[in-house]
Motif scaffolding. Structure first.
Motif, mmCIF file in Angstrom:
data_model
loop_
_atom_site.group_PDB
_atom_site.id
_atom_site.type_symbol
_atom_site.label_atom_id
_atom_site.label_comp_id
_atom_site.label_asym_id
_atom_site.label_seq_id
_atom_site.Cartn_x
_atom_site.Cartn_y
_atom_site.Cartn_z
ATOM 1 N N GLY A 128 47.569 16.623 23.945
ATOM 2 C CA GLY A 128 48.573 17.589 24.368
ATOM 3 C C GLY A 128 48.262 19.018 23.964
ATOM 4 N N ARG A 129 47.326 19.189 23.049
ATOM 5 C CA ARG A 129 46.929 20.544 22.611
ATOM 6 C C ARG A 129 45.512 20.887 23.034
ATOM 7 N N PHE A 130 44.632 19.897 23.057
ATOM 8 C CA PHE A 130 43.223 20.116 23.401
ATOM 9 C C PHE A 130 42.934 19.509 24.770
ATOM 10 N N THR A 131 41.983 20.128 25.481
ATOM 11 C CA THR A 131 41.553 19.601 26.776
ATOM 12 C C THR A 131 40.039 19.631 26.852
ATOM 13 N N ILE A 132 39.449 18.489 27.149
ATOM 14 C CA ILE A 132 38.003 18.413 27.338
ATOM 15 C C ILE A 132 37.720 18.431 28.837
ATOM 16 N N SER A 133 36.662 19.137 29.208
ATOM 17 C CA SER A 133 36.265 19.195 30.611
ATOM 18 C C SER A 133 34.756 19.383 30.679
ATOM 19 N N ARG A 134 34.203 19.213 31.859
ATOM 20 C CA ARG A 134 32.762 19.376 32.020
ATOM 21 C C ARG A 134 32.463 19.962 33.388
ATOM 22 N N ASP A 135 31.329 20.670 33.452
ATOM 23 C CA ASP A 135 30.823 21.216 34.692
ATOM 24 C C ASP A 135 29.405 20.691 34.847
ATOM 25 N N ASN A 136 29.230 19.677 35.668
ATOM 26 C CA ASN A 136 27.912 19.062 35.800
ATOM 27 C C ASN A 136 26.900 19.986 36.475
ATOM 28 N N ALA A 137 27.371 20.954 37.236
ATOM 29 C CA ALA A 137 26.457 21.909 37.858
ATOM 30 C C ALA A 137 25.864 22.861 36.817
ATOM 31 N N LYS A 138 26.578 23.050 35.714
ATOM 32 C CA LYS A 138 26.120 23.967 34.666
ATOM 33 C C LYS A 138 25.639 23.226 33.420
ATOM 34 N N ASN A 139 25.655 21.896 33.452
ATOM 35 C CA ASN A 139 25.249 21.097 32.286
ATOM 36 C C ASN A 139 26.012 21.517 31.029
ATOM 37 N N THR A 140 27.302 21.711 31.193
ATOM 38 C CA THR A 140 28.117 22.233 30.094
ATOM 39 C C THR A 140 29.402 21.428 29.967
ATOM 40 N N VAL A 141 29.781 21.195 28.720
ATOM 41 C CA VAL A 141 31.062 20.559 28.418
ATOM 42 C C VAL A 141 31.879 21.536 27.575
ATOM 43 N N TYR A 142 33.185 21.500 27.776
ATOM 44 C CA TYR A 142 34.089 22.448 27.120
ATOM 45 C C TYR A 142 35.159 21.715 26.321
ATOM 46 N N LEU A 143 35.704 22.422 25.348
ATOM 47 C CA LEU A 143 36.885 21.953 24.646
ATOM 48 C C LEU A 143 37.840 23.137 24.510
ATOM 49 N N GLN A 144 38.909 23.100 25.280
ATOM 50 C CA GLN A 144 39.942 24.116 25.166
ATOM 51 C C GLN A 144 40.928 23.671 24.100
ATOM 52 N N MET A 145 41.103 24.495 23.081
ATOM 53 C CA MET A 145 41.961 24.150 21.955
ATOM 54 C C MET A 145 43.112 25.138 21.885
ATOM 55 N N ASN A 146 44.315 24.645 22.083
ATOM 56 C CA ASN A 146 45.515 25.470 22.025
ATOM 57 C C ASN A 146 46.397 25.033 20.856
ATOM 58 N N SER A 147 47.321 25.892 20.497
ATOM 59 C CA SER A 147 48.267 25.599 19.407
ATOM 60 C C SER A 147 47.544 25.089 18.173
ATOM 61 N N LEU A 148 46.523 25.798 17.797
ATOM 62 C CA LEU A 148 45.695 25.358 16.675
ATOM 63 C C LEU A 148 46.471 25.361 15.368
ATOM 64 N N LYS A 149 46.117 24.405 14.515
ATOM 65 C CA LYS A 149 46.762 24.233 13.216
ATOM 66 C C LYS A 149 45.707 24.315 12.122
ATOM 67 N N PRO A 150 46.117 24.650 10.891
ATOM 68 C CA PRO A 150 45.139 24.670 9.793
ATOM 69 C C PRO A 150 44.394 23.344 9.624
ATOM 70 N N VAL A 151 45.042 22.222 9.931
ATOM 71 C CA VAL A 151 44.377 20.922 9.784
ATOM 72 C C VAL A 151 43.267 20.719 10.803
ATOM 73 N N ASP A 152 43.188 21.588 11.806
ATOM 74 C CA ASP A 152 42.096 21.511 12.780
ATOM 75 C C ASP A 152 40.815 22.156 12.260
ATOM 76 N N THR A 153 40.886 22.792 11.102
ATOM 77 C CA THR A 153 39.720 23.438 10.514
ATOM 78 C C THR A 153 38.631 22.412 10.237
ATOM 79 N N ALA A 154 37.440 22.656 10.789
ATOM 80 C CA ALA A 154 36.322 21.723 10.644
ATOM 81 C C ALA A 154 35.099 22.306 11.338
ATOM 82 N N VAL A 155 33.979 21.644 11.136
ATOM 83 C CA VAL A 155 32.808 21.903 11.969
ATOM 84 C C VAL A 155 32.918 20.975 13.184
ATOM 85 N N TYR A 156 32.822 21.557 14.359
ATOM 86 C CA TYR A 156 32.941 20.798 15.606
ATOM 87 C C TYR A 156 31.553 20.564 16.200
#
Length: 122
Positions: A66-94
């Motif tokens: 409900g806060r994060f969305t993963i998506s991909r663009d196969n034409a660009k060989n790229t994957v994304y992670l949209q992160m909204n409403s971030l919280k301190p507990v989300d702090t990490a190496v991704y």
């Protein structure tokens, strides 16, 4: 040689947003499942979100659904992670991950990126 290069990490205040990107090379991207995992200090690596090769199937860990969305663009060989409403507990190496099968289990991942730091301040 497979390379997964993440970008988009940084410092953000709680409630803010970030978008991570992962550019892949050296693999057949449009037949690879992709994912984002994270590791906080002193903790193990956990899955955050994964997406099938076609993009039709996605899974999220409960804490980000409900806060994060993963998506991909196969034409660009790229994957994304949209992160909204971030919280301190989300702090990490991704970490970006690629695998031959759609999996949430780190030992089954075939390739890892180098990681990008996300820090959420309160």
């Amino acid at each position: 040689q497979v390379q997964l290069v993440e970008s988009g990490g940084g410092l953000v205040q709680a409630g803010g947003s970030l978008r991570l990107s992962c550019a892949a090379s050296g693999l057949t991207f449009n037949s690879s499942a992709m994912g984002w995992f994270r590791q906080a200090p002193g903790k193990g690596r956990e899955y955050v979100a994964i997406i099938s090769w076609s993009g039709d199937t996605t899974y999220y860990t409960d804490s980000v659904r409900g806060r994060f969305t993963i998506s991909r663009d196969n034409a660009k060989n790229t994957v994304y992670l949209q992160m909204n409403s971030l919280k301190p507990v989300d702090t990490a190496v991704y970490y970006c991950a690629a695998s031959r099968i759609l999996t949430m289990k780190p030992p089954l991942i075939n390739y890892w990126g180098q990681g990008t730091q996300v820090t959420v301040s309160s």
